[in-house]
Scaffold this motif. Structure first.
Motif, PDB file in Angstrom:
ATOM      1  N   SER A   1       0.751   6.764   3.366  1.00  0.00           N
ATOM      2  CA  SER A   1       1.136   7.856   2.475  1.00  0.00           C
ATOM      3  C   SER A   1       2.646   8.009   2.457  1.00  0.00           C
ATOM      4  N   VAL A   2       3.148   8.595   1.375  1.00  0.00           N
ATOM      5  CA  VAL A   2       4.580   8.847   1.246  1.00  0.00           C
ATOM      6  C   VAL A   2       5.019   9.754   2.393  1.00  0.00           C
TER       7      VAL A   2
ATOM      8  N   PRO B   1       5.297  -0.720   5.319  1.00  0.00           N
ATOM      9  CA  PRO B   1       4.108  -1.329   4.729  1.00  0.00           C
ATOM     10  C   PRO B   1       3.920  -2.781   5.154  1.00  0.00           C
ATOM     11  N   VAL B   2       2.670  -3.204   5.153  1.00  0.00           N
ATOM     12  CA  VAL B   2       2.278  -4.571   5.493  1.00  0.00           C
ATOM     13  C   VAL B   2       1.890  -5.279   4.200  1.00  0.00           C
TER      14      VAL B   2
ATOM     15  N   THR C   1       6.752  -3.527  -3.783  1.00  0.00           N
ATOM     16  CA  THR C   1       5.662  -3.031  -2.940  1.00  0.00           C
ATOM     17  C   THR C   1       4.677  -2.272  -3.826  1.00  0.00           C
ATOM     18  N   ASN C   2       3.815  -3.038  -4.484  1.00  0.00           N
ATOM     19  CA  ASN C   2       2.824  -2.412  -5.367  1.00  0.00           C
ATOM     20  C   ASN C   2       1.413  -2.778  -4.907  1.00  0.00           C
TER      21      ASN C   2
ATOM     22  N   VAL D   1      -1.087  -4.657   1.642  1.00  0.00           N
ATOM     23  CA  VAL D   1      -2.426  -4.753   2.237  1.00  0.00           C
ATOM     24  C   VAL D   1      -3.219  -3.486   1.927  1.00  0.00           C
ATOM     25  N   SER D   2      -2.543  -2.345   1.896  1.00  0.00           N
ATOM     26  CA  SER D   2      -3.211  -1.062   1.636  1.00  0.00           C
ATOM     27  C   SER D   2      -3.639  -0.903   0.181  1.00  0.00           C
ATOM     28  N   LYS D   3      -3.150  -1.798  -0.701  1.00  0.00           N
ATOM     29  CA  LYS D   3      -3.415  -1.732  -2.144  1.00  0.00           C
ATOM     30  C   LYS D   3      -2.801  -0.480  -2.780  1.00  0.00           C
TER      31      LYS D   3
END
Length: 172
Positions: free
Chosen positions: A65-66, A72-73, A111-112, A117-119
């Motif tokens: 979350s923001v 991020p991975v 990072t989209n 990995v989190s989509k």
């Protein structure tokens, strides 16, 4: 691939543990960040050319979350390399806005939902320098990868075409 750095064996073992294929064999430039080792490895045509200590997100794990202070991975293309020498940032630590907080360069990552990995989609994630070199080798950032200013200068200098066609892979 010939291993030139002692940590390369650890990097290879970490990738294999996660049952991932190392992408360092790709043509061109490739950057691998292993968060728990606080290391960034730069490869060119599968050959290791540099390694740097880094700082990562204040909290461990994949970004969810923001504002969660996690890095991020995923596999992130470089969008651009930007002069950040005059940028300011307030870390909400009582010191106010700090000019040069991002060091001389900011390597912006895509990072989209296709690359994380989190989509999930995140904005403002990158690799940059720092006003606080003592933070390197620690969990200290809001989600970015932070290098010493000398190291970010060396990395940027070694990436052709403003980093376009370079993949940055970040793993735990």
């Amino acid at each position: 691939m010939e291993l030139r750095f002692p940590q390369d064996k650890i990097a290879s073992e970490e990738i294999n543990k996660k049952k991932k294929q190392p992408y360092a064999e790709e043509k061109g430039h490739y950057i691998l960040v292993i968060k728990h080792l606080f290391k960034l490895y730069h490869y060119e045509n599968g050959i290791p050319v540099a390694e740097y200590f880094v700082a990562t997100g204040l909290n461990s794990g994949d970004k969810q979350s923001v504002g969660d202070m996690r890095t991020p991975v995923g596999r992130f293309p470089i969008v651009s390399i930007e002069d950040s020498s005059t940028w300011e940032h307030d870390f909400n630590d009582g010191h106010g806005s700090i000019k040069g907080a991002y060091g001389p360069w900011f390597i912006r990552l895509m990072t989209n939902s296709d690359t994380t990995v989190s989509k999930q989609t995140w904005t403002g994630i990158g690799i940059h320098g720092t006003h606080a070199p003592e933070s390197i080798g620690k969990r200290a950032t809001e989600g970015c990868i932070r290098l010493k200013n000398k190291d970010i200068r060396d990395l940027v200098k070694s990436l052709p075409d403003n980093g376009i066609n370079t993949i940055v892979e970040i793993i735990e």
